[in-house]
Motif scaffolding. Structure first.
Motif, mmCIF file in Angstrom:
data_model
loop_
_atom_site.group_PDB
_atom_site.id
_atom_site.type_symbol
_atom_site.label_atom_id
_atom_site.label_comp_id
_atom_site.label_asym_id
_atom_site.label_seq_id
_atom_site.Cartn_x
_atom_site.Cartn_y
_atom_site.Cartn_z
ATOM 1 N N GLU A 154 0.829 -1.208 0.000
ATOM 2 C CA GLU A 154 0.000 0.000 0.000
ATOM 3 C C GLU A 154 0.862 1.256 0.000
ATOM 4 O O GLU A 154 0.457 2.290 -0.534
ATOM 5 N N ASP A 155 2.049 1.177 0.610
ATOM 6 C CA ASP A 155 2.959 2.320 0.583
ATOM 7 C C ASP A 155 3.571 2.485 -0.805
ATOM 8 O O ASP A 155 3.814 3.605 -1.263
ATOM 9 N N ALA A 156 3.830 1.359 -1.473
ATOM 10 C CA ALA A 156 4.435 1.422 -2.799
ATOM 11 C C ALA A 156 3.452 1.945 -3.832
ATOM 12 O O ALA A 156 3.833 2.683 -4.749
ATOM 13 N N VAL A 157 2.169 1.563 -3.684
ATOM 14 C CA VAL A 157 1.132 1.994 -4.637
ATOM 15 C C VAL A 157 -0.046 2.522 -3.823
ATOM 16 O O VAL A 157 -1.003 1.792 -3.541
ATOM 17 N N PRO A 158 -0.012 3.805 -3.437
ATOM 18 C CA PRO A 158 -1.072 4.366 -2.597
ATOM 19 C C PRO A 158 -2.429 4.341 -3.292
ATOM 20 O O PRO A 158 -2.528 4.219 -4.518
ATOM 21 N N ALA A 159 -3.480 4.491 -2.504
ATOM 22 C CA ALA A 159 -4.842 4.342 -3.004
ATOM 23 C C ALA A 159 -5.159 5.306 -4.139
ATOM 24 O O ALA A 159 -5.839 4.943 -5.106
ATOM 25 N N ASP A 160 -4.696 6.579 -4.039
ATOM 26 C CA ASP A 160 -5.022 7.530 -5.101
ATOM 27 C C ASP A 160 -4.400 7.116 -6.425
ATOM 28 O O ASP A 160 -5.010 7.265 -7.497
ATOM 29 N N ARG A 161 -3.196 6.560 -6.386
ATOM 30 C CA ARG A 161 -2.555 6.096 -7.613
ATOM 31 C C ARG A 161 -3.186 4.793 -8.094
ATOM 32 O O ARG A 161 -3.246 4.536 -9.294
ATOM 33 N N GLN A 162 -3.660 3.975 -7.167
ATOM 34 C CA GLN A 162 -4.362 2.758 -7.581
ATOM 35 C C GLN A 162 -5.544 3.088 -8.478
ATOM 36 O O GLN A 162 -5.768 2.431 -9.495
ATOM 37 N N ARG A 163 -6.297 4.108 -8.113
ATOM 38 C CA ARG A 163 -7.473 4.474 -8.903
ATOM 39 C C ARG A 163 -7.071 4.933 -10.307
ATOM 40 O O ARG A 163 -7.720 4.581 -11.303
#
Length: 254
Positions: free
Chosen positions: A98-107
């Protein structure tokens, strides 16, 4: 985007190596092995899933074989589902995805994957049969013909200037032919490509190299069209199609 490496005391033997991002329900090829032969799997990340394997615990990642394995995994995944490539060498601690790919970037990445749904990247290249084209140049240009006869079997130093001039004329001859032949390839693939990225060619014998974003339903018709083209130009060019590949040319590297 390297969250940690083996030299980082906060990262231990359970580090993960990241290859790419896929949709949460995307399939992966069976028995896919990655860097150092470690099994590849998908780790859920909310809007996306990360394609990962356990990182080697006894060495750093960076060998030439690692580069090839990274690309091989991505291309294997791309054969069955859209994938966003992650930069080579990206590591993260287990439990820290989750630190490597935060939620905002996931979207954002999920939107990119949806845009790639149903497509594949393929690369078409064409290269001259150099002896055949050289024969054309000899037949049409008396100066090339004269210089070839003058330099054949002669000492290289004694004929240096003539060889230099011959090389210039031959390169110029290839350069004159390239635009029309490259356009022929481009016209052949254009009806099947949603997008095209033109790669620079640098060798004298190269005609063109194009990365294509193609709907998967159009891959078969594209192959048929290129096979017909390859037969048409077989006496002077070789045409190759490679893929599916990870969409390096049509998706921003994560």
């Amino acid at each position: 985007m390297t969250v940690g490496t083996e030299k980082d005391p906060a990262v231990g033997a359970a580090d993960l190596y990241l290859y790419g991002l896929v949709a949460p329900d995307a399939p992966l090829p069976d028995d896919l092995a990655g860097i150092a032969g470690r099994p590849v799997r998908a780790e859920a990340l909310g809007s996306v899933a990360a394609v990962v394997s356990d990182a080697p615990s006894d060495r750093e990642v960076g060998l030439p074989d690692d580069v090839r394995d990274h690309a091989r995994v991505l291309d294997a995944v791309a054969d069955v589902a859209p994938v966003l490539p992650v930069r080579f060498g990206t590591l993260t601690a287990a439990g820290a995805l989750e630190d490597a790919v935060p939620a905002d970037r996931q979207r954002r990445h999920a939107d990119d994957l949806r845009a790639l749904a149903g497509t594949a990247q393929l690369t078409v290249s064409a290269r001259y049969r150099e002896e055949a084209v050289l024969a054309e140049l000899v037949a049409e240009n008396p100066e090339i013909r004269h210089l070839r006869e003058r330099t054949r079997g002669r000492d290289e130093m004694a004929t240096y200037d003539a060889r230099l001039r011959l090389g210039e004329l031959v390169v110029a001859g290839f350069d004159r032919r390239r635009p029309a032949d490259a356009e022929l390839v481009a016209r052949t693939v254009a009806p099947f490509a949603r997008a095209i990225s033109d790669h620079e060619v640098t060798r004298t014998g190269d005609v063109t190299e194009l990365a294509l974003l193609v709907r998967r339903d159009d891959v078969g018709p594209l192959e048929d069209a290129l096979e017909a083209l390859a037969e048409q130009v077989a006496d002077r060019m070789v045409v190759r199609l490679v893929g599916p590949q990870a969409p390096y040319d049509f998706a921003e590297e994560v």
